[in-house]
Design a protein around this motif. Structure first.
Motif, PDB file in Angstrom:
ATOM      1  N   GLN A  47       0.817  -1.198   0.000  1.00 34.30           N
ATOM      2  CA  GLN A  47       0.000   0.000   0.000  1.00 34.30           C
ATOM      3  C   GLN A  47       0.861   1.262   0.000  1.00 34.30           C
ATOM      4  OE1 GLN A  47      -2.699  -0.242   3.255  1.00 34.30           O
ATOM      5  NE2 GLN A  47      -4.116  -1.622   2.209  1.00 34.30           N
ATOM      6  N   LYS A  48       1.999   1.203   0.653  1.00 34.62           N
ATOM      7  CA  LYS A  48       2.895   2.365   0.675  1.00 34.62           C
ATOM      8  C   LYS A  48       3.369   2.697  -0.729  1.00 34.62           C
ATOM      9  CE  LYS A  48       4.632   1.864   5.352  1.00 34.62           C
ATOM     10  NZ  LYS A  48       5.794   1.655   6.193  1.00 34.62           N
ATOM     11  N   TRP A  49       3.666   1.677  -1.534  1.00 34.67           N
ATOM     12  CA  TRP A  49       4.113   1.903  -2.903  1.00 34.67           C
ATOM     13  C   TRP A  49       2.998   2.506  -3.754  1.00 34.67           C
ATOM     14  CZ3 TRP A  49       8.954   2.084  -4.100  1.00 34.67           C
ATOM     15  CH2 TRP A  49       9.877   1.384  -3.338  1.00 34.67           C
ATOM     16  N   ILE A  50       1.798   2.017  -3.563  1.00 33.34           N
ATOM     17  CA  ILE A  50       0.662   2.545  -4.319  1.00 33.34           C
ATOM     18  C   ILE A  50       0.410   3.998  -3.929  1.00 33.34           C
ATOM     19  CG2 ILE A  50      -1.837   2.340  -4.688  1.00 33.34           C
ATOM     20  CD1 ILE A  50      -1.486  -0.702  -4.384  1.00 33.34           C
ATOM     21  N   MET A  51       0.404   4.271  -2.646  1.00 33.97           N
ATOM     22  CA  MET A  51       0.174   5.639  -2.179  1.00 33.97           C
ATOM     23  C   MET A  51       1.297   6.563  -2.636  1.00 33.97           C
ATOM     24  SD  MET A  51      -2.736   5.609  -0.821  1.00 33.97           S
ATOM     25  CE  MET A  51      -2.827   7.157  -0.008  1.00 33.97           C
ATOM     26  N   SER A  52       2.531   6.094  -2.601  1.00 34.73           N
ATOM     27  CA  SER A  52       3.658   6.901  -3.062  1.00 34.73           C
ATOM     28  C   SER A  52       3.536   7.184  -4.557  1.00 34.73           C
ATOM     29  CB  SER A  52       4.982   6.192  -2.787  1.00 34.73           C
ATOM     30  OG  SER A  52       5.163   6.018  -1.410  1.00 34.73           O
ATOM     31  N   GLY A  53       3.130   6.185  -5.319  1.00 37.07           N
ATOM     32  CA  GLY A  53       2.946   6.366  -6.755  1.00 37.07           C
ATOM     33  C   GLY A  53       1.846   7.360  -7.068  1.00 37.07           C
ATOM     34  N   LEU A  54       0.714   7.254  -6.364  1.00 42.53           N
ATOM     35  CA  LEU A  54      -0.380   8.201  -6.567  1.00 42.53           C
ATOM     36  C   LEU A  54       0.034   9.625  -6.189  1.00 42.53           C
ATOM     37  CD1 LEU A  54      -3.481   6.182  -5.309  1.00 42.53           C
ATOM     38  CD2 LEU A  54      -2.922   6.816  -7.655  1.00 42.53           C
ATOM     39  N   PHE A  55       0.787   9.752  -5.090  1.00 44.12           N
ATOM     40  CA  PHE A  55       1.269  11.068  -4.671  1.00 44.12           C
ATOM     41  C   PHE A  55       2.198  11.657  -5.724  1.00 44.12           C
ATOM     42  CE2 PHE A  55       4.388  13.738  -2.435  1.00 44.12           C
ATOM     43  CZ  PHE A  55       3.522  14.696  -1.939  1.00 44.12           C
ATOM     44  N   PHE A  56       3.082  10.840  -6.273  1.00 46.23           N
ATOM     45  CA  PHE A  56       4.002  11.304  -7.310  1.00 46.23           C
ATOM     46  C   PHE A  56       3.250  11.758  -8.553  1.00 46.23           C
ATOM     47  CE2 PHE A  56       6.565  10.396 -11.096  1.00 46.23           C
ATOM     48  CZ  PHE A  56       7.617  11.274 -10.866  1.00 46.23           C
ATOM     49  N   VAL A  57       2.258  10.984  -8.976  1.00 45.62           N
ATOM     50  CA  VAL A  57       1.455  11.338 -10.154  1.00 45.62           C
ATOM     51  C   VAL A  57       0.695  12.636  -9.898  1.00 45.62           C
ATOM     52  CG1 VAL A  57      -0.523  10.616 -11.558  1.00 45.62           C
ATOM     53  CG2 VAL A  57       1.276   8.982 -11.010  1.00 45.62           C
ATOM     54  N   CYS A  80       1.523  15.082  -7.865  1.00 46.82           N
ATOM     55  CA  CYS A  80       2.491  16.184  -7.878  1.00 46.82           C
ATOM     56  C   CYS A  80       2.911  16.537  -9.303  1.00 46.82           C
ATOM     57  CB  CYS A  80       3.715  15.842  -7.031  1.00 46.82           C
ATOM     58  SG  CYS A  80       3.373  15.838  -5.263  1.00 46.82           S
ATOM     59  N   ALA A  81       3.162  15.535 -10.115  1.00 46.45           N
ATOM     60  CA  ALA A  81       3.556  15.779 -11.502  1.00 46.45           C
ATOM     61  C   ALA A  81       2.420  16.479 -12.263  1.00 46.45           C
ATOM     62  CB  ALA A  81       3.920  14.460 -12.178  1.00 46.45           C
ATOM     63  N   LEU A  82       1.196  16.055 -12.034  1.00 45.84           N
ATOM     64  CA  LEU A  82       0.050  16.697 -12.673  1.00 45.84           C
ATOM     65  C   LEU A  82      -0.094  18.145 -12.216  1.00 45.84           C
ATOM     66  CD1 LEU A  82      -2.427  16.423 -14.510  1.00 45.84           C
ATOM     67  CD2 LEU A  82      -3.711  15.643 -12.505  1.00 45.84           C
ATOM     68  N   ALA A  83       0.085  18.410 -10.933  1.00 46.43           N
ATOM     69  CA  ALA A  83      -0.010  19.775 -10.409  1.00 46.43           C
ATOM     70  C   ALA A  83       1.053  20.669 -11.037  1.00 46.43           C
ATOM     71  CB  ALA A  83       0.118  19.762  -8.892  1.00 46.43           C
ATOM     72  N   ILE A  84       2.264  20.167 -11.170  1.00 42.02           N
ATOM     73  CA  ILE A  84       3.350  20.951 -11.782  1.00 42.02           C
ATOM     74  C   ILE A  84       3.050  21.217 -13.250  1.00 42.02           C
ATOM     75  CG2 ILE A  84       5.783  20.869 -12.454  1.00 42.02           C
ATOM     76  CD1 ILE A  84       6.285  19.417  -9.761  1.00 42.02           C
ATOM     77  N   LEU A 133       0.111  21.393 -14.679  1.00 37.25           N
ATOM     78  CA  LEU A 133      -0.977  22.362 -14.756  1.00 37.25           C
ATOM     79  C   LEU A 133      -0.519  23.780 -14.435  1.00 37.25           C
ATOM     80  CD1 LEU A 133      -3.963  20.372 -13.207  1.00 37.25           C
ATOM     81  CD2 LEU A 133      -3.616  21.007 -15.597  1.00 37.25           C
ATOM     82  N   MET A 134       0.418  23.906 -13.513  1.00 33.76           N
ATOM     83  CA  MET A 134       0.930  25.241 -13.159  1.00 33.76           C
ATOM     84  C   MET A 134       1.553  25.924 -14.364  1.00 33.76           C
ATOM     85  SD  MET A 134       2.516  24.936  -9.266  1.00 33.76           S
ATOM     86  CE  MET A 134       4.109  25.055  -9.917  1.00 33.76           C
ATOM     87  N   PHE A 135       2.183  25.166 -15.230  1.00 38.95           N
ATOM     88  CA  PHE A 135       2.878  25.754 -16.366  1.00 38.95           C
ATOM     89  C   PHE A 135       2.024  25.828 -17.634  1.00 38.95           C
ATOM     90  CE2 PHE A 135       6.452  24.372 -13.709  1.00 38.95           C
ATOM     91  CZ  PHE A 135       7.100  25.607 -13.586  1.00 38.95           C
ATOM     92  N   THR A 136       0.911  25.119 -17.669  1.00 40.94           N
ATOM     93  CA  THR A 136       0.112  25.119 -18.891  1.00 40.94           C
ATOM     94  C   THR A 136      -1.190  25.909 -18.783  1.00 40.94           C
ATOM     95  OG1 THR A 136      -0.942  23.032 -18.253  1.00 40.94           O
ATOM     96  CG2 THR A 136       1.009  22.901 -19.683  1.00 40.94           C
ATOM     97  N   LEU A 137      -1.741  26.084 -17.592  1.00 38.55           N
ATOM     98  CA  LEU A 137      -2.981  26.843 -17.449  1.00 38.55           C
ATOM     99  C   LEU A 137      -2.710  28.331 -17.635  1.00 38.55           C
ATOM    100  CD1 LEU A 137      -4.727  25.074 -14.443  1.00 38.55           C
ATOM    101  CD2 LEU A 137      -5.310  24.927 -16.845  1.00 38.55           C
ATOM    102  N   PRO A 138      -3.664  29.071 -18.205  1.00 38.46           N
ATOM    103  CA  PRO A 138      -3.455  30.508 -18.385  1.00 38.46           C
ATOM    104  C   PRO A 138      -3.451  31.240 -17.049  1.00 38.46           C
ATOM    105  CG  PRO A 138      -5.688  29.895 -18.987  1.00 38.46           C
ATOM    106  CD  PRO A 138      -4.944  28.622 -18.708  1.00 38.46           C
TER     107      PRO A 138
END
Length: 118
Positions: free
Chosen positions: A2-12, A14-18, A20-25
């Motif tokens: 479960q730690k690996w799954i949660m870590s993977g979801l957290f990483f995804v 964070c990557a999505l948030a970053i 979006l920060m650079f692509t949204l107007p």
């Protein structure tokens, strides 16, 4: 496991948030898109009436009393000219945008004409 799954979801996430920060107007771009600037025009009531009859009466009625679209016969009493210009330019709900079909000056003339209906 479960730690690996949660870590993977957290990483995804964070990557999505970053990404979006650079692509949204930014706020300035959104404000400019949402509020088109109305050009300065002198109202030509005859031309505006002809354009309204050609483009608007099928939904708003021949006397602007309403139909498929809302009544516009007293729209100037509760909306200012800038708000009317924005709706005619960009559309709203099922109303189509007229930005590509009419010039900015024609849209401004219609907005001035409708704003006079109080």
């Amino acid at each position: 496991m479960q730690k690996w799954i949660m870590s993977g979801l957290f990483f995804v996430a964070c990557a999505l948030a970053i990404a979006l920060m650079f692509t949204l107007p930014g706020k300035e771009e959104v404000a400019h898109e949402e509020k088109p600037s109305m050009p300065e025009v002198t109202m030509d009531a005859a031309a505006a009436d002809a354009m309204v009859k050609a483009s608007c009466i099928s939904c708003h009625g021949d006397q602007l009393q309403g139909g498929a679209g809302p009544a516009l016969d007293q729209v100037g009493g509760h909306m200012d000219v800038e708000a009317i210009y924005k709706i005619v330019s960009n559309g709203k709900g099922i109303m189509p945008a007229f930005k590509g079909q009419l010039t900015d000056e024609e849209i401004a003339n219609i907005a001035l004409y409708l704003a006079d209906h109080k």
